[in-house]
Design an enzyme around this catalytic site. Sequence first.
Site, PDB file in Angstrom:
ATOM      1  N   LYS A  94      31.888 -16.480  -1.294  1.00 56.17           N
ATOM      2  CA  LYS A  94      33.231 -16.019  -0.920  1.00 56.17           C
ATOM      3  C   LYS A  94      34.145 -17.148  -0.453  1.00 56.17           C
ATOM      4  CE  LYS A  94      32.641 -11.134  -0.100  1.00 56.17           C
ATOM      5  NZ  LYS A  94      31.188 -10.862  -0.191  1.00 56.17           N
ATOM      6  N   GLU A 116      41.564  -7.955   4.659  1.00 51.91           N
ATOM      7  CA  GLU A 116      40.831  -6.776   5.121  1.00 51.91           C
ATOM      8  C   GLU A 116      39.371  -7.035   4.829  1.00 51.91           C
ATOM      9  OE1 GLU A 116      39.910  -6.201   1.316  1.00 51.91           O
ATOM     10  OE2 GLU A 116      42.038  -6.194   1.703  1.00 51.91           O
ATOM     11  N   SER A 378      24.047 -15.170  -5.024  1.00 51.46           N
ATOM     12  CA  SER A 378      25.393 -15.155  -4.429  1.00 51.46           C
ATOM     13  C   SER A 378      25.437 -15.437  -2.930  1.00 51.46           C
ATOM     14  CB  SER A 378      26.084 -13.831  -4.730  1.00 51.46           C
ATOM     15  OG  SER A 378      25.321 -12.734  -4.265  1.00 51.46           O
TER      16      SER A 378
HETATM   17  C1  LIG Z   1      30.660  -9.838  -0.980  1.00 57.69           C
HETATM   18  C2  LIG Z   1      29.393 -10.213  -1.642  1.00 57.69           C
HETATM   19  C3  LIG Z   1      29.059  -9.753  -2.937  1.00 57.69           C
HETATM   20  C4  LIG Z   1      29.890  -8.759  -3.688  1.00 57.69           C
HETATM   21  O1  LIG Z   1      31.169  -9.176  -4.017  1.00 57.69           O
HETATM   22  P1  LIG Z   1      31.581  -9.647  -5.474  1.00 57.69           P
HETATM   23  O2  LIG Z   1      33.051  -9.815  -5.367  1.00 57.69           O
HETATM   24  O3  LIG Z   1      31.185  -8.584  -6.450  1.00 57.69           O
HETATM   25  O4  LIG Z   1      30.873 -10.920  -5.749  1.00 57.69           O
HETATM   26  C5  LIG Z   1      27.889 -10.215  -3.521  1.00 57.69           C
HETATM   27  N1  LIG Z   1      27.059 -11.059  -2.882  1.00 57.69           N
HETATM   28  C6  LIG Z   1      27.340 -11.518  -1.628  1.00 57.69           C
HETATM   29  C7  LIG Z   1      26.378 -12.434  -0.975  1.00 57.69           C
HETATM   30  C8  LIG Z   1      28.503 -11.112  -0.972  1.00 57.69           C
HETATM   31  O5  LIG Z   1      28.757 -11.575   0.260  1.00 57.69           O
END
Ligand SMILES: *Cc1c(COP(=O)(O)O)cnc(C)c1O
Length: 395
Positions: A94, A116, A378
């Site tokens: 993010k 938000e 992610s």
């Molecule tokens: C917020 C988040 C997601 C989901 O958000 P996307 O916009 O679909 O990527 C996925 N993995 C992690 C670790 C997150 O913090």
Amino acid sequence: MTAKINRMKADERGFYGEFGGAFIPEMLHKNIQDLQERYEGIVSQESFQKRFKDLLKTYSGRPTPLTYAASISEELGANVYLKREDLNHTGAHKINNAIGQALLAMEMGKTRIIAETGAGQHGVATATVCALLDLECIVYMGSKDIERQSPNVRRMKMLGAEVRAVYSGSQTLKDATNEAIRDWINHPESTHYLIGSTVGPHPYPEMVAAFQSIISEETLKQLGEIKADSVIACVGGGSNAAGAFFHFVEDESVELIAVEASGYGLETDKTAASATLGTAGILHGSKTLLLQTKDGQIEEAHSISAGLDYPGIGPMHAHLVKSDRVKIMTATDTEALEAAKWMARKEGIIPALETAHAIAALKKITFKPNQNIVLCLSGRGDKDMQTYAQYLDNE
Ligand SMILES: *Cc1c(COP(=O)(O)O)cnc(C)c1O
């Protein structure tokens, strides 16, 4: 560059096929139009790209490694490479987008950032970057979420952000979004609304995908001579998947797989599988696939993972799925928990619960021998330890 070279870009009207657009209140037209007209010019400047890439490198720790997952690969009979977004500052992808949009806001002369947040992850990334760049930061959050996500609320406050509780409606993300929009309408000159995923009115989905495209840009370089056969990512709004797919999307020989959360299961009403079960409608300013009743009431989503607990999917992914470029798969709460444990014990990496959904999909795919798979890891699982601990205790 006028030719459309990438399906991650919207058409001139801000659409991806039938999805996308900017369905916004009249009072927001000027803000959105300003952003539409100025963002590409600013972002494509060499000086902007240099500042952006410098911060990604010296502040967030990029390039993130590409880790060959030896034990998992052996078990599956395929080659699994993990793109380690968990190793970014603040623990997930993010921050890539938060840095990009904060720099853009400064170029546009804004001094105040609003956001938000539901689970608080996007709020923390935004508060972090605002502290770094000396921008005022206000984060709207449903009062229920404030209770549920207190560690992240404390982080945001520690970083100097103001967290504003929203007591209306269901007191969750949807209501926080409404408040943020109201704020933007009231402060159009000073304020940038920093959206955290590939959702919202055009140009947000395209802009967020472009800032996250660093993920696949690095992956391609790191793979070198190795040819990726499949790229897998979890999808909430779609930003890490957009970043992981970006530089592969025009190469039809690469299979792209997005994994969404099916919660208790697709046959139940406790699910967040908006691409699999959803129908076309308007959510947060764009036309997309979402969970709704026959008469168009948005249904509440459920996933054990707060980051995937969203009743829609970004419009770009809705189009990529409907046009068969991206294959959609699902994982339940339990499958995700099991997959997180598997990854932790096999590779020594505790993934975020969101990511665990993508990992769960690995176990459901029949691979060709030696198939090369890139999985977008992610985020890291520190924030989910309470949930993981409960799961281990109940075994
Ligand atoms: C917020 C988040 C997601 C989901 O958000 P996307 O916009 O679909 O990527 C996925 N993995 C992690 C670790 C997150 O913090």
